[in-house]
Design a protein around this motif. Structure first.
Motif, short mmCIF file in Angstrom:
data_model
loop_
_atom_site.label_atom_id
_atom_site.label_comp_id
_atom_site.label_asym_id
_atom_site.label_seq_id
_atom_site.Cartn_x
_atom_site.Cartn_y
_atom_site.Cartn_z
N MET A 170 0.83 -1.19 0.00
CA MET A 170 0.00 0.00 0.00
C MET A 170 0.87 1.26 0.00
N THR A 171 0.37 2.30 -0.65
CA THR A 171 1.10 3.56 -0.68
C THR A 171 0.84 4.34 0.61
N ALA A 172 1.56 5.42 0.78
CA ALA A 172 1.38 6.27 1.97
C ALA A 172 -0.03 6.86 2.01
N ILE A 173 -0.55 7.24 0.87
CA ILE A 173 -1.92 7.78 0.81
C ILE A 173 -2.93 6.71 1.21
N GLY A 174 -2.70 5.50 0.78
CA GLY A 174 -3.58 4.39 1.17
C GLY A 174 -3.58 4.17 2.67
N TRP A 175 -2.39 4.22 3.28
CA TRP A 175 -2.29 4.06 4.74
C TRP A 175 -2.97 5.20 5.48
N ILE A 176 -2.84 6.40 4.98
CA ILE A 176 -3.47 7.55 5.62
C ILE A 176 -4.99 7.41 5.58
N ILE A 177 -5.52 6.96 4.46
CA ILE A 177 -6.97 6.76 4.33
C ILE A 177 -7.44 5.67 5.29
N VAL A 178 -6.73 4.56 5.35
CA VAL A 178 -7.12 3.46 6.24
C VAL A 178 -7.05 3.91 7.70
N LEU A 179 -5.98 4.58 8.08
CA LEU A 179 -5.85 5.05 9.46
C LEU A 179 -6.90 6.11 9.79
N GLY A 180 -7.25 6.95 8.83
CA GLY A 180 -8.30 7.94 9.03
C GLY A 180 -9.65 7.29 9.28
N LEU A 181 -9.96 6.25 8.51
CA LEU A 181 -11.23 5.53 8.72
C LEU A 181 -11.26 4.83 10.08
N ILE A 182 -10.14 4.23 10.45
CA ILE A 182 -10.08 3.57 11.76
C ILE A 182 -10.28 4.60 12.87
N ALA A 183 -9.61 5.75 12.77
CA ALA A 183 -9.76 6.80 13.78
C ALA A 183 -11.20 7.32 13.84
N PHE A 184 -11.85 7.44 12.70
CA PHE A 184 -13.24 7.90 12.66
C PHE A 184 -14.16 6.94 13.41
N PHE A 185 -14.04 5.64 13.15
CA PHE A 185 -14.91 4.67 13.80
C PHE A 185 -14.57 4.49 15.27
N VAL A 186 -13.31 4.61 15.63
CA VAL A 186 -12.94 4.54 17.05
C VAL A 186 -13.53 5.73 17.80
N THR A 187 -13.52 6.91 17.18
CA THR A 187 -14.11 8.09 17.80
C THR A 187 -15.61 7.90 18.03
N ILE A 188 -16.30 7.32 17.06
CA ILE A 188 -17.73 7.06 17.22
C ILE A 188 -17.97 6.12 18.39
N VAL A 189 -17.21 5.04 18.46
CA VAL A 189 -17.39 4.07 19.55
C VAL A 189 -17.09 4.71 20.89
N LEU A 190 -16.02 5.50 20.98
CA LEU A 190 -15.67 6.14 22.25
C LEU A 190 -16.71 7.17 22.70
N ARG A 191 -17.41 7.78 21.76
CA ARG A 191 -18.46 8.73 22.12
C ARG A 191 -19.77 8.03 22.49
N LEU A 192 -20.09 6.92 21.83
CA LEU A 192 -21.38 6.25 22.06
C LEU A 192 -21.35 5.24 23.21
N ALA A 193 -20.22 4.67 23.51
CA ALA A 193 -20.16 3.65 24.56
C ALA A 193 -20.67 4.17 25.91
N PRO A 194 -20.23 5.34 26.39
CA PRO A 194 -20.77 5.82 27.67
C PRO A 194 -22.27 6.10 27.63
N VAL A 195 -22.76 6.55 26.49
CA VAL A 195 -24.20 6.84 26.35
C VAL A 195 -25.01 5.56 26.53
N TYR A 196 -24.60 4.49 25.87
CA TYR A 196 -25.33 3.23 25.97
C TYR A 196 -25.10 2.54 27.31
N MET A 197 -23.95 2.74 27.93
CA MET A 197 -23.72 2.17 29.26
C MET A 197 -24.63 2.84 30.28
#
Length: 123
Positions: free
Chosen positions: A10-37
């Motif tokens: 994978m190219t550097a741009i590919g890695w940046i896109i993948v890491l950006g998507l992972i960070a986006f979904f981790v942020t969603i989980v970290l924001r919603l987990a306390p709400v549902y708990m």
């Protein structure tokens, strides 16, 4: 045609896109987990009150006080005992709670979660 020996991955741009998507979904989980708990704590309190022996004989103010104390023990701050609709009929006691929780996400974008639950006790 490029031979397999020259392919590097994978190219550097590919890695940046993948890491950006992972960070986006981790942020969603970290924001919603306390709400549902917290909603789980709220509904378990209401369920325990409905299952309490002889609760249908108590008046609404006593039931509200019991709910308030259990919310305080479980550190529930989103809703209050006054938000719970208490009704009694021939079949027993029913508690209903409908509320909305708004959590900041990114900038001026919020995540909104709606919760609605009705619990009843039979005679």
């Amino acid at each position: 045609m490029v031979s397999r020996d020259k392919q590097q991955g994978m190219t550097a741009i590919g890695w940046i896109i993948v890491l950006g998507l992972i960070a986006f979904f981790v942020t969603i989980v970290l924001r919603l987990a306390p709400v549902y708990m917290e909603s789980s704590k709220i509904f378990s309190v209401l369920d325990s009150v409905v299952q309490e022996p002889g609760i249908a004989k108590e008046n609404k103010k006593q039931i509200q006080t019991l709910i308030r104390k259990r919310f305080q023990i479980n550190d529930v701050k989103t809703v209050s005992a006054g938000d719970v609709t208490i009704s009694k009929d021939k079949s027993g006691l029913s508690l209903e709670l409908e509320y909305e929780r708004r959590e900041k996400f990114i900038g001026n974008v919020d995540i909104i979660a709606n919760f609605n639950k009705k619990m009843s006790s039979g005679k």
